[in-house]
Each structure stands twice: as C-alpha cells, then as structure tokens.
Design an enzyme around this catalytic site. Sequence first.
Site, PDB file in Angstrom:
ATOM      1  N   SER A 141      44.579   7.685 147.990  1.00 34.20           N
ATOM      2  CA  SER A 141      45.769   7.343 148.254  1.00 34.20           C
ATOM      3  C   SER A 141      46.205   5.981 148.486  1.00 34.20           C
ATOM      4  O   SER A 141      45.484   5.677 149.312  1.00 34.20           O
ATOM      5  CB  SER A 141      45.826   8.599 149.041  1.00 34.20           C
ATOM      6  OG  SER A 141      47.420   8.809 149.302  1.00 34.20           O
ATOM      7  N   TYR A 154      45.524  12.821 156.991  1.00 37.05           N
ATOM      8  CA  TYR A 154      44.980  12.812 155.743  1.00 37.05           C
ATOM      9  C   TYR A 154      44.767  11.572 155.205  1.00 37.05           C
ATOM     10  O   TYR A 154      43.905  11.581 154.606  1.00 37.05           O
ATOM     11  CB  TYR A 154      46.310  12.709 155.226  1.00 37.05           C
ATOM     12  CG  TYR A 154      47.081  12.480 154.000  1.00 37.05           C
ATOM     13  CD1 TYR A 154      46.080  13.598 153.171  1.00 37.05           C
ATOM     14  CD2 TYR A 154      47.194  11.733 153.415  1.00 37.05           C
ATOM     15  CE1 TYR A 154      46.668  13.492 151.724  1.00 37.05           C
ATOM     16  CE2 TYR A 154      47.497  11.295 152.096  1.00 37.05           C
ATOM     17  CZ  TYR A 154      46.805  12.412 151.043  1.00 37.05           C
ATOM     18  OH  TYR A 154      47.045  11.868 149.606  1.00 37.05           O
TER      19      TYR A 154
END
Length: 265
Positions: A141, A154
């Site tokens: 990501s 995350y």
Amino acid sequence: MRLSGKVVVVTGGGSGIGRALVLQLLGKGAQVAAVDINEKALQETMALAQGSKQLSTHVANIAEQEAVEALPAEVVVRHGVVDALINNAGIIQPFVRLQDLGYEAIERVMRVNFYGTLYMTKAFLPHLLARPEAHIVNISSMGGFLPVPGQSLYGASKAAVKLLTEGLYAELLGTSVRVTVVFPGAVATGIAAHSGVEVASAGRRPAIQPLAPEEAARRILAGVERDRFRVLVGPDARLMDLLYRLAPAWATRFIRRQMGALLER
C-alpha cells in the site's frame, strides 16, 4: 511473465481489486483460482465471469494457517499446476490513533495483511519453484512506505509486506520465480466496509479521485507482464513516493493535514 495460459491464484477475489484482477486475468486467457472468505462474493465474481470453466472459487480465511496449507492441493486438483500467486486480500483498521486501537483489531489486521500473505506465499512457493516460470505478486500500500495517521497499524502491516516481498525478491534471484511488490494509492474498492470500519465523510472532495478497481488491476497486471520489481498504482502513490523520498518529514506533515478531519472526529 505472459499471463495467457497460466494458472493464477488471487486472494480477495470476491470484490474490489481482487475481483477486477480475476476478470481481467480470464480475459487474458489465464486460468484463475479465486480465494475469498466471503462465499457470496465469490459467487458474484463467478456470475460476472459467466460461469467460466477457467475459474474456480475457494472459500478460505487466509489468516488461518491450516486453511491456507490445504489450498495448494485444491488448486492443483482443479487446474493441474500453479504458475502465479497474487496476494491481494487485505483489511484496514478503524480510523483511530494507536493509543485508542484495541488489541483485537491490531491482531486481526496483522493476521490478515501480514500473516495471510506469509501463509499463502509459503504454501504455494514449492509449487511455483517447480514451474519453468512463475510469479509472486504482493499488494502492499502507499501506507506501507508513507506514515498515515489513523492507520498506523495498517501501515505497519503493509510495510511488513513490503519488506517481506523485497527480501523474497532477493532470495529468489536466479530461480524461475519473479517477485513484484505493488503500492496502490486510493482505489474505490469499499475496503472500509469489507473491513467492518465506518468512515465519516470529511465534508470535502479529495484532491485526487480514487482509481477504479479495474484500472488498478490493469496497471498491476501490466507490471506483472513486464516483470516489474515494484508497481506504484495511481497518481497519489507516485507523487507521495517521490515526496517521501525527497522530504520525509514534510510529506508526513502533509498527510497529517489531509487526515486531520478523520482523526478529530
């Protein structure tokens, strides 16, 4: 690696980027084994593929090691071999500071994002090494290289995926297996809903509109077919990759300003 005629395993194949990857792989002439925890979502993907005989669906929780270790045999029985693995499945955390994030949420994010990727890679790697050419694609990501307040855990899970993938790339040099790490920016996938996370509107239109999952999938597969080491998906990912390299503290403060409304709810 050319994808036509190859057998590709895709996690998170029931929605978002994963579904788009499945459908585009089928369009390229690949066989696909779609893995997802949500059986209904897999059925919807199968319906969109018009019941293609090139597609198999496998309901599994990638956060459970035993369930993952059973998958290669299932895929081989259905397709004969495995040529590529795309570790796409992932979830986000609630938009809160680390001090307010419970351990249950922390463990869930790490189990799915990091351990799920790790379990899948270790389970399928022996099969991939047996092929004349093969590929592993791990979806990290933009938050895996750039700190995003309210998504610190995350980001840590995706940073772990980044370094795991880069280390794997180095270890597999000289073998038949190529490795690609992918850094998507904002993509309109509904990941918050799938993660069970509520996101209130910040009351303003984002400066960069999220990519459609189909466009994200197209860019990922283009990178795979070119054997790219890393793929940045979206203008925000490309811009922030550059800015974070040039001025990491400034880039971090910039992202903090963008995320401020969510953190102050």
